[in-house]
Design a protein around this motif. Structure first.
Motif, PDB file in Angstrom:
ATOM      1  N   UNK A 141       0.836  -1.203   0.000  1.00  0.00           N
ATOM      2  CA  UNK A 141       0.000   0.000   0.000  1.00  0.00           C
ATOM      3  C   UNK A 141       0.870   1.253   0.000  1.00  0.00           C
ATOM      4  N   UNK A 142       1.883   1.259   0.844  1.00  0.00           N
ATOM      5  CA  UNK A 142       2.793   2.394   0.909  1.00  0.00           C
ATOM      6  C   UNK A 142       3.548   2.568  -0.415  1.00  0.00           C
ATOM      7  N   UNK A 143       3.979   1.459  -1.009  1.00  0.00           N
ATOM      8  CA  UNK A 143       4.665   1.520  -2.302  1.00  0.00           C
ATOM      9  C   UNK A 143       3.763   2.071  -3.393  1.00  0.00           C
ATOM     10  N   UNK A 144       2.501   1.646  -3.397  1.00  0.00           N
ATOM     11  CA  UNK A 144       1.554   2.156  -4.388  1.00  0.00           C
ATOM     12  C   UNK A 144       1.320   3.650  -4.174  1.00  0.00           C
ATOM     13  N   UNK A 145       1.207   4.063  -2.923  1.00  0.00           N
ATOM     14  CA  UNK A 145       1.027   5.481  -2.612  1.00  0.00           C
ATOM     15  C   UNK A 145       2.209   6.294  -3.125  1.00  0.00           C
ATOM     16  N   UNK A 146       3.423   5.838  -2.857  1.00  0.00           N
ATOM     17  CA  UNK A 146       4.617   6.552  -3.329  1.00  0.00           C
ATOM     18  C   UNK A 146       4.661   6.606  -4.856  1.00  0.00           C
ATOM     19  N   UNK A 147       4.290   5.494  -5.483  1.00  0.00           N
ATOM     20  CA  UNK A 147       4.277   5.443  -6.945  1.00  0.00           C
ATOM     21  C   UNK A 147       3.315   6.475  -7.513  1.00  0.00           C
ATOM     22  N   UNK A 148       2.077   6.537  -6.981  1.00  0.00           N
ATOM     23  CA  UNK A 148       1.095   7.476  -7.508  1.00  0.00           C
ATOM     24  C   UNK A 148       1.477   8.918  -7.234  1.00  0.00           C
ATOM     25  N   UNK A 149       2.071   9.175  -6.071  1.00  0.00           N
ATOM     26  CA  UNK A 149       2.537  10.537  -5.777  1.00  0.00           C
ATOM     27  C   UNK A 149       3.642  10.949  -6.755  1.00  0.00           C
ATOM     28  N   UNK A 150       4.548  10.036  -7.033  1.00  0.00           N
ATOM     29  CA  UNK A 150       5.633  10.323  -7.972  1.00  0.00           C
ATOM     30  C   UNK A 150       5.087  10.556  -9.374  1.00  0.00           C
ATOM     31  N   UNK A 151       4.155   9.724  -9.806  1.00  0.00           N
ATOM     32  CA  UNK A 151       3.566   9.889 -11.131  1.00  0.00           C
ATOM     33  C   UNK A 151       2.824  11.215 -11.231  1.00  0.00           C
ATOM     34  N   UNK A 152       2.149  11.609 -10.162  1.00  0.00           N
ATOM     35  CA  UNK A 152       1.447  12.893 -10.153  1.00  0.00           C
ATOM     36  C   UNK A 152       2.437  14.042 -10.333  1.00  0.00           C
ATOM     37  N   UNK A 153       3.556  13.988  -9.636  1.00  0.00           N
ATOM     38  CA  UNK A 153       4.573  15.031  -9.757  1.00  0.00           C
ATOM     39  C   UNK A 153       5.179  15.037 -11.155  1.00  0.00           C
ATOM     40  N   UNK A 154       5.382  13.857 -11.726  1.00  0.00           N
ATOM     41  CA  UNK A 154       5.920  13.774 -13.088  1.00  0.00           C
ATOM     42  C   UNK A 154       4.944  14.395 -14.084  1.00  0.00           C
ATOM     43  N   UNK A 155       3.661  14.108 -13.939  1.00  0.00           N
ATOM     44  CA  UNK A 155       2.665  14.678 -14.850  1.00  0.00           C
ATOM     45  C   UNK A 155       2.609  16.191 -14.731  1.00  0.00           C
ATOM     46  N   UNK A 156       2.684  16.711 -13.517  1.00  0.00           N
ATOM     47  CA  UNK A 156       2.685  18.162 -13.322  1.00  0.00           C
ATOM     48  C   UNK A 156       3.921  18.768 -13.973  1.00  0.00           C
ATOM     49  N   UNK A 157       5.074  18.137 -13.786  1.00  0.00           N
ATOM     50  CA  UNK A 157       6.318  18.635 -14.362  1.00  0.00           C
ATOM     51  C   UNK A 157       6.237  18.669 -15.885  1.00  0.00           C
ATOM     52  N   UNK A 158       5.701  17.594 -16.480  1.00  0.00           N
ATOM     53  CA  UNK A 158       5.559  17.530 -17.941  1.00  0.00           C
ATOM     54  C   UNK A 158       4.615  18.623 -18.426  1.00  0.00           C
ATOM     55  N   UNK A 159       3.492  18.800 -17.743  1.00  0.00           N
ATOM     56  CA  UNK A 159       2.524  19.813 -18.152  1.00  0.00           C
ATOM     57  C   UNK A 159       3.127  21.213 -18.077  1.00  0.00           C
ATOM     58  N   UNK A 160       3.877  21.502 -17.026  1.00  0.00           N
ATOM     59  CA  UNK A 160       4.506  22.813 -16.897  1.00  0.00           C
ATOM     60  C   UNK A 160       5.507  23.054 -18.022  1.00  0.00           C
ATOM     61  N   UNK A 161       6.289  22.056 -18.352  1.00  0.00           N
ATOM     62  CA  UNK A 161       7.268  22.228 -19.421  1.00  0.00           C
ATOM     63  C   UNK A 161       6.595  22.364 -20.783  1.00  0.00           C
ATOM     64  N   UNK A 162       5.473  21.687 -20.978  1.00  0.00           N
ATOM     65  CA  UNK A 162       4.738  21.852 -22.235  1.00  0.00           C
ATOM     66  C   UNK A 162       4.177  23.269 -22.333  1.00  0.00           C
ATOM     67  N   UNK A 163       3.674  23.804 -21.216  1.00  0.00           N
ATOM     68  CA  UNK A 163       3.165  25.175 -21.209  1.00  0.00           C
ATOM     69  C   UNK A 163       4.276  26.174 -21.500  1.00  0.00           C
ATOM     70  N   UNK A 164       5.445  25.959 -20.890  1.00  0.00           N
ATOM     71  CA  UNK A 164       6.576  26.850 -21.137  1.00  0.00           C
ATOM     72  C   UNK A 164       6.998  26.793 -22.600  1.00  0.00           C
ATOM     73  N   UNK A 165       7.019  25.610 -23.165  1.00  0.00           N
ATOM     74  CA  UNK A 165       7.394  25.458 -24.568  1.00  0.00           C
ATOM     75  C   UNK A 165       6.392  26.159 -25.472  1.00  0.00           C
TER      76      UNK A 165
END
Length: 63
Positions: free
Chosen positions: A11-35
């Motif tokens: 459960x903890x591993x899944x939580x960490x995975x989803x939190x990391x994926x959420x941060x990755x998606x936000x990072x990608x979206x921000x860089x796409x907006x900047x581009x």
């Protein structure tokens, strides 16, 4: 006891995975907006440069 610890670990591993994926998606979206903003600025600069060049050409042809 092992089942509880395994469940908690998974459960903890899944939580960490989803939190990391959420941060990755936000990072990608921000860089796409900047581009996108950078490309829009470059298009605007190109448009203004062409307009100024055209005005200078008209000014030179009248003189």
């Amino acid at each position: 006891m092992v089942k509880v610890a395994t469940f908690f670990g998974m459960t903890f591993g899944a939580f960490l995975f989803w939190q990391t994926m959420d941060k990755v998606h936000v990072w990608i979206a921000l860089h796409q907006d900047e581009k996108k903003e950078r490309m829009e600025k470059e298009i605007e600069i190109r448009r203004m440069r062409e307009e100024l060049y055209r005005e200078q050409k008209e000014k030179d042809s009248l003189a």
